[in-house]
Design an enzyme around this catalytic site. Structure first.
Site, PDB file in Angstrom:
ATOM      1  N   ARG A  58     -64.745  73.286  43.244  1.00  0.00           N
ATOM      2  CA  ARG A  58     -64.078  74.182  42.277  1.00  0.00           C
ATOM      3  C   ARG A  58     -63.447  75.360  42.997  1.00  0.00           C
ATOM      4  NH1 ARG A  58     -68.616  75.232  38.080  1.00  0.00           N
ATOM      5  NH2 ARG A  58     -69.638  74.463  39.933  1.00  0.00           N
ATOM      6  N   LYS A  71     -81.169  64.218  49.023  1.00  0.00           N
ATOM      7  CA  LYS A  71     -82.356  64.636  48.321  1.00  0.00           C
ATOM      8  C   LYS A  71     -82.118  65.996  47.656  1.00  0.00           C
ATOM      9  CE  LYS A  71     -85.481  66.896  50.868  1.00  0.00           C
ATOM     10  NZ  LYS A  71     -85.076  68.245  51.264  1.00  0.00           N
ATOM     11  N   HIS A  94     -82.627  62.674  56.136  1.00  0.00           N
ATOM     12  CA  HIS A  94     -82.064  62.891  57.474  1.00  0.00           C
ATOM     13  C   HIS A  94     -83.091  62.715  58.591  1.00  0.00           C
ATOM     14  CE1 HIS A  94     -83.550  67.048  57.145  1.00  0.00           C
ATOM     15  NE2 HIS A  94     -83.380  67.161  58.441  1.00  0.00           N
ATOM     16  N   LYS A 119     -83.060  60.807  62.899  1.00  0.00           N
ATOM     17  CA  LYS A 119     -83.465  61.454  64.161  1.00  0.00           C
ATOM     18  C   LYS A 119     -83.842  60.388  65.187  1.00  0.00           C
ATOM     19  CE  LYS A 119     -85.061  65.704  61.956  1.00  0.00           C
ATOM     20  NZ  LYS A 119     -84.346  66.858  62.489  1.00  0.00           N
ATOM     21  N   GLU A 141     -92.254  74.624  60.450  1.00  0.00           N
ATOM     22  CA  GLU A 141     -90.992  75.355  60.620  1.00  0.00           C
ATOM     23  C   GLU A 141     -91.309  76.826  60.837  1.00  0.00           C
ATOM     24  OE1 GLU A 141     -87.458  73.769  58.265  1.00  0.00           O
ATOM     25  OE2 GLU A 141     -89.096  73.701  56.841  1.00  0.00           O
ATOM     26  N   ASP A 174     -90.317  69.323  48.646  1.00  0.00           N
ATOM     27  CA  ASP A 174     -89.174  69.505  49.547  1.00  0.00           C
ATOM     28  C   ASP A 174     -89.226  68.541  50.733  1.00  0.00           C
ATOM     29  OD1 ASP A 174     -86.845  70.716  50.604  1.00  0.00           O
ATOM     30  OD2 ASP A 174     -88.033  72.062  51.843  1.00  0.00           O
ATOM     31  N   HIS A 207     -89.494  63.236  53.910  1.00  0.00           N
ATOM     32  CA  HIS A 207     -89.603  63.130  55.371  1.00  0.00           C
ATOM     33  C   HIS A 207     -91.006  62.697  55.837  1.00  0.00           C
ATOM     34  CE1 HIS A 207     -85.882  65.146  54.878  1.00  0.00           C
ATOM     35  NE2 HIS A 207     -86.293  66.395  55.014  1.00  0.00           N
ATOM     36  N   LYS A 211     -93.484  76.563  55.987  1.00  0.00           N
ATOM     37  CA  LYS A 211     -92.440  77.484  56.447  1.00  0.00           C
ATOM     38  C   LYS A 211     -93.141  78.668  57.111  1.00  0.00           C
ATOM     39  CE  LYS A 211     -88.791  75.732  54.083  1.00  0.00           C
ATOM     40  NZ  LYS A 211     -87.734  75.041  54.807  1.00  0.00           N
TER      41      LYS A 211
HETATM   42  C1  BG6 Z   1     -84.756  69.731  54.589  1.00  0.00           C
HETATM   43  C2  BG6 Z   1     -85.549  70.715  53.760  1.00  0.00           C
HETATM   44  O1  BG6 Z   1     -84.828  68.447  54.041  1.00  0.00           O
HETATM   45  O2  BG6 Z   1     -85.273  69.692  55.916  1.00  0.00           O
HETATM   46  C3  BG6 Z   1     -85.557  72.092  54.394  1.00  0.00           C
HETATM   47  O3  BG6 Z   1     -84.986  70.805  52.461  1.00  0.00           O
HETATM   48  C4  BG6 Z   1     -85.998  71.996  55.837  1.00  0.00           C
HETATM   49  O4  BG6 Z   1     -86.408  72.965  53.673  1.00  0.00           O
HETATM   50  C5  BG6 Z   1     -85.192  70.942  56.583  1.00  0.00           C
HETATM   51  O5  BG6 Z   1     -85.826  73.267  56.435  1.00  0.00           O
HETATM   52  C6  BG6 Z   1     -85.705  70.761  57.998  1.00  0.00           C
HETATM   53  O6  BG6 Z   1     -84.874  69.897  58.708  1.00  0.00           O
HETATM   54  P1  BG6 Z   1     -84.925  69.848  60.300  1.00  0.00           P
HETATM   55  O7  BG6 Z   1     -84.034  68.721  60.659  1.00  0.00           O
HETATM   56  O8  BG6 Z   1     -84.431  71.188  60.774  1.00  0.00           O
HETATM   57  O9  BG6 Z   1     -86.350  69.628  60.669  1.00  0.00           O
END
Ligand code: BG6
EC number: 1.1.1.49
Length: 517
Positions: A71, A178, A208, A212, A246, A265, A270, A368
């Protein structure tokens, strides 16, 4: 079926190369990608740079075109400027003017909202024009990098405008990001919507982590070797720890994260995918159906312990230090609802009810603002049944472990006992490391590069099927419901530490402890 046509594509570059050589890079056939949500963070930081990196590596076809849809009252050149900025800031390969110029010739922009029929008519016209002007051959991938509430309207519009119609001799694919729902019921609803418009083999659900390098290496490690599989079972394995830590907070993502929390999340997708790959039986081939079938069997066999209070833990970070920087607590982050019990840390023990894994707990944890950024899978073995070293110091001998270091220091570590040099017999733990950086000169592609290329090639082994998504929610839903029913909020942990005390308690209860990665 793959669109890999090495004979046609690579011969054009180098007719002397053997088209059946499996080491040849895979190059996508003629196609375009339409990206919804190009103003979002993911598109800017990951998707657009990945497309440039693919082009820079020579893996996109001549005529590849990228259509942005958002948009914004942008012309094609405004869109090109946005992509340019994101590439300059986030691409992993060096910037090359001639690659950029060729790629940018295929940029188009369609302004409109995700439910605007007129905008989709314009999109259909744009895509048809690309087929004529740039030879994209009627092959189009639609990347939905949009909040889940928009999945249905976009799919409806793609259907109504004829963009989703599968034409003979060409393909239409949809890529969804996701979260795939927020529980089992919503995931089923979502799957029904998308599958009502696209056939299952044209739907690519992105996780994703599966893109990896080290995650794929897990399959190579287990199934290309003879030395790991014999011990990969309950006779030898004591337990498995899967950690995704993280050091970052939630940044500007409160709007998304506050309704989701750590378990939804990243554990639903993952971490459960990592568990499935770690625990699965050997697939009969590295094909989408065979790999996904084995992962599904694992997910279907996961059982929760009876006492969910003892077997799960959740926490929320408070203000603290990340390195030498003071950082705010979760509830002080902008846009967070302090009264919601959103967890930024989650840990749980799961059982895999199969013959191979009977009695072996799988511990998953994520958070986190933890001590550092690290993702790893640690397969911890049982102690040797008998130690003949009666007069030997063995206090520093731990349990053998195979640790797959997913990131950031990609590789594999083996931990085992070794004699300490000297005239005494003393045994202590040592580690032996394989590091990608030291063993290969090639750098790993970014996960999104690999996955976007797979979409364009039509190769689905690294994309979860809807059954996997639903099975994962089946595992998580009772835990989230249990937490929601509890009056106790997530336990505090200061930023920069390794999570709340209840997570340590979870392990202590079983006579174990978390690894310090
Ligand atoms: C995402 C989450 O799927 O993966 C995020 O929504 C997270 O919260 C991220 O930070 C981490 O990805 P990576 O590749 O940096 O480990």
């Amino acid at each position: 079926m793959s669109e890999r046509t090495p004979a046609a594509v690579t011969a054009e570059h180098n007719p002397l190369r053997d088209p059946d050589d499996k080491r040849l890079p895979r190059i996508a056939g003629p196609c375009s990608m339409v990206m919804f949500g190009v103003t979002g963070d993911l598109a800017r930081k990951k998707l657009m740079p990945a497309i440039y990196d693919l082009a820079n590596r020579g893996l996109l076809p001549t005529g590849f075109s990228l259509v942005g849809f958002a948009r914004r009252e942008w012309a094609d050149q405004d869109f090109a400027k946005v992509v340019h900025e994101s590439v300059r800031e986030h691409a992993r390969t060096p910037f090359r003017e001639e690659v950029w110029r060729t790629l940018a010739e295929g940029f188009r922009f369609v302004p409109g909202s995700f439910d605007d029929a007129d905008a989709f008519t314009l999109l259909a016209r744009t895509v048809r024009a690309l087929d004529e002007e740039r030879g994209t051959g009627g092959n189009h991938a639609f990347y939905l990098s949009v909040p889940p509430a928009w999945f249905a309207p976009v799919c409806d519009q793609l259907q109504a405008s004829g963009l989703a119609d599968q034409q003979p001799g060409s393909w239409r694919r949809v890529v969804i990001e996701k979260p795939f729902g927020h529980d089992l019921a919503s995931a089923q609803e979502l799957n029904a919507i998308v599958e009502g418009v696209f056939p299952p083999d044209s739907i690519f659900r992105i996780d994703h982590y599966l893109g990896k390098e080290t995650v794929q290496n897990l399959l190579a490690l287990r199934f290309a070797n003879q030395m790991f599989e014999p011990v990969w079972n309950s006779h030898y394995v004591d337990h498995v720890q899967i950690t995704m830590a993280e050091d970052i907070g939630i940044g500007g993502r409160a709007g998304y994260y506050d309704e989701v929390g750590a378990a939804r999340d990243v554990i639903q997708n993952h971490l459960l995918q990592l568990l499935a790959l770690t625990a699965m039986e050997p697939p009969i081939a590295f094909t989408a159906d065979a790999v996904r079938a084995e992962k599904e069997k694992v997910l279907a066999s996961v059982r929760l312990p009876e006492d969910l209070d003892a077997a799960t833990a959740r926490g929320r970070y408070t203000a603290g230090w990340q390195g030498s920087e003071p950082v705010p607590g979760y509830v002080e982050e902008e846009g967070v609802d302090a009264s919601a019990h959103t967890e930024t840390y989650a840990a749980m023990k799961l059982w895999v009810h199969t013959r191979r894994w009977a009695g072996v707990p799988f511990y998953l944890r994520t958070g986190k603002r933890l001590g550092k950024r690290v993702t790893e899978i640690a397969v911890v073995l049982k102690r040797a049944p008998h130690l003949p070293f009666t007069d030997t110091a063995t206090e520093e001998l731990g349990q053998n472990a195979v640790v797959i270091r997913v990131q950031p220091d990609e590789g594999v570590t083996m931990r085992f006992g070794s004699k300490v040099p000297g005239t005494q017999m003393e045994v202590r733990d040592v580690t032996m490391d394989f590091g990608y950086g030291a063993s290969f000169t090639e750098s790993s592609p970014e996960a999104y590069e690999r996955l976007i290329l797979d979409v364009l090639l039509g190769e689905p082994p690294l994309f979860p099927r809807h059954e996997e998504v639903e099975l994962s929610w089946r595992i998580l839903d009772p835990i989230i419901d249990h937490w929601a029913a509890s009056d106790t909020p997530p336990q505090d942990y200061p930023a920069g530490t390794w999570g709340p005390p209840c997570a340590d308690e979870l392990m202590r209860h079983d006579g174990r402890e978390w690894r310090l990665p």
